[in-house]
Design a protein around this motif. Structure first.
Motif, PDB file in Angstrom:
ATOM      1  N   TYR A 174       6.642  -3.882   4.833  1.00 54.03           N
ATOM      2  CA  TYR A 174       5.822  -3.145   3.924  1.00 54.03           C
ATOM      3  C   TYR A 174       6.723  -3.050   2.612  1.00 54.03           C
ATOM      4  N   VAL A 175       6.137  -2.926   1.556  1.00 50.92           N
ATOM      5  CA  VAL A 175       6.802  -2.809   0.041  1.00 50.92           C
ATOM      6  C   VAL A 175       7.258  -1.294   0.029  1.00 50.92           C
ATOM      7  N   GLU A 176       8.398  -1.273  -0.333  1.00 48.81           N
ATOM      8  CA  GLU A 176       9.088   0.164  -0.960  1.00 48.81           C
ATOM      9  C   GLU A 176       8.782   0.227  -2.370  1.00 48.81           C
ATOM     10  N   TRP A 177       8.169   1.209  -2.616  1.00 49.76           N
ATOM     11  CA  TRP A 177       7.787   1.423  -4.251  1.00 49.76           C
ATOM     12  C   TRP A 177       8.691   2.154  -4.834  1.00 49.76           C
ATOM     13  N   PRO A 178       8.981   1.998  -6.035  1.00 43.69           N
ATOM     14  CA  PRO A 178       9.946   2.712  -6.946  1.00 43.69           C
ATOM     15  C   PRO A 178       9.242   4.077  -7.143  1.00 43.69           C
ATOM     16  N   THR A 181       0.779  -1.264   0.093  1.00 44.89           N
ATOM     17  CA  THR A 181       0.008  -0.160   0.039  1.00 44.89           C
ATOM     18  C   THR A 181       0.857   1.486   0.061  1.00 44.89           C
ATOM     19  N   THR A 182       0.169   2.410  -0.422  1.00 44.75           N
ATOM     20  CA  THR A 182       1.119   3.736  -0.502  1.00 44.75           C
ATOM     21  C   THR A 182       1.035   4.088   0.956  1.00 44.75           C
ATOM     22  N   TRP A 183       0.318   3.604   1.838  1.00 42.91           N
ATOM     23  CA  TRP A 183       0.649   3.663   3.372  1.00 42.91           C
ATOM     24  C   TRP A 183       1.896   3.302   4.012  1.00 42.91           C
ATOM     25  N   LYS A 184       2.481   2.432   3.316  1.00 43.70           N
ATOM     26  CA  LYS A 184       3.775   2.126   3.755  1.00 43.70           C
ATOM     27  C   LYS A 184       3.853   1.908   5.252  1.00 43.70           C
ATOM     28  N   ALA A 185       4.918   2.318   5.950  1.00 40.83           N
ATOM     29  CA  ALA A 185       4.883   2.065   7.204  1.00 40.83           C
ATOM     30  C   ALA A 185       3.890   2.642   8.044  1.00 40.83           C
ATOM     31  N   ASP A 186       3.312   3.893   7.515  1.00 38.58           N
ATOM     32  CA  ASP A 186       2.108   4.386   8.153  1.00 38.58           C
ATOM     33  C   ASP A 186       0.831   3.303   8.405  1.00 38.58           C
TER      34      ASP A 186
END
Length: 180
Positions: A92-96, A71-76
Motif C-alpha cells: 500500500y502507498v504511504e501518504w505524506p 487508499t486512506t485505508w492503507k494496511a487496513d
C-alpha cells in the motif's frame, strides 16, 4: 528483456465500495454490506458500512497488474477488504501529511502515485480523478499511465475491467494513452 507488469493503484471507497450507490440496488447486483472497523472507526463510533462485490477479487487478479492499495485505508485494506475479495495482502502507498495547497487543483494522491511509480507504467482507479490529474501526470510521468475514474454510485463495472485489460495489453514502452 522482460517488461515489468504495470502497477494498478487501487482506491477502495468509490471503485470497490460504491459509497454513493442505492443500498438495495447494489445488493441486488451482488454486493455484500459489511460492518467494518478500520482505524478511526473504533467504538463508540458506529461501524462503517462497506459494500463489496466478492467477484471483484478474481477479476482484479486476472488483469495481470501488480496490485497496490492507493487508499486512506492503507494496511487496513489488507485486514478488512482483501479477505472479502479473495485478494492476498497487497502493498500500500504511504501518504505524506495532507494540507499542501499549491493552487493546481491536482488531487492530493496524484504526486505521490507518480513518485511511487518511479517511471514505471501504472493505472490508477479512483472516484476523484479529474482532468487536472491527467494533465499533471502527462507532464510529470515518463511512463505510460491510465487514470481511470469510477463513478462512486456504481463502483467497478465490466467496462472498467475491460478498459484496464485493454490498456495493460497496449504498448509496452513510451507514449501510450492516458485516458480514462
Amino acid at each position: 528483456m522482460t517488461v515489468p507488469r504495470p502497477i494498478l493503484f487501487l482506491d477502495v471507497d468509490g471503485p470497490l465500495n460504491p459509497w454513493r450507490a442505492d443500498p438495495e440496488r447494489i445488493e441486488r447486483a451482488g454486493y455484500r454490506t459489511l460492518a467494518m472497523r478500520p482505524t478511526g472507526w473504533e467504538p463508540p463510533v458506529p461501524a462503517l458500512l462497506v459494500r463489496l462485490d466478492p467477484r471483484h477479487g478474481p477479476l482484479l487478479l486476472a488483469l495481470g497488474f501488480r496490485l497496490v492499495w492507493a487508499t486512506t485505508w492503507k494496511a487496513d485494506a489488507n485486514t478488512w477488504i482483501a479477505p472479502v475479495l479473495g485478494l492476498p495482502d497487497l502493498p500500500y502507498v504511504e501518504w505524506p501529511p495532507l494540507g499542501r495547497d499549491d493552487g493546481e487543483e491536482v488531487h492530493w494522491k496524484t504526486r505521490r502515485l507518480v513518485e511511487v511509480a518511479a517511471g514505471r507504467p501504472f493505472a490508477w482507479v479512483d472516484d476523484e480523478i479529474s482532468a487536472h490529474d491527467r494533465d499533471w501526470v502527462a507532464l510529470h510521468h515518463a511512463g505510460r499511465a491510465l487514470l481511470h475514474r469510477v463513478d462512486p454510485a456504481v463502483g467497478l463495472r465490466p467496462g472498467d475491467f475491460g478498459a484496464l485489460r485493454e490498456w495493460a495489453a497496449g504498448p509496452a514502452a513510451g507514449g501510450g494513452w492516458r485516458g480514462g
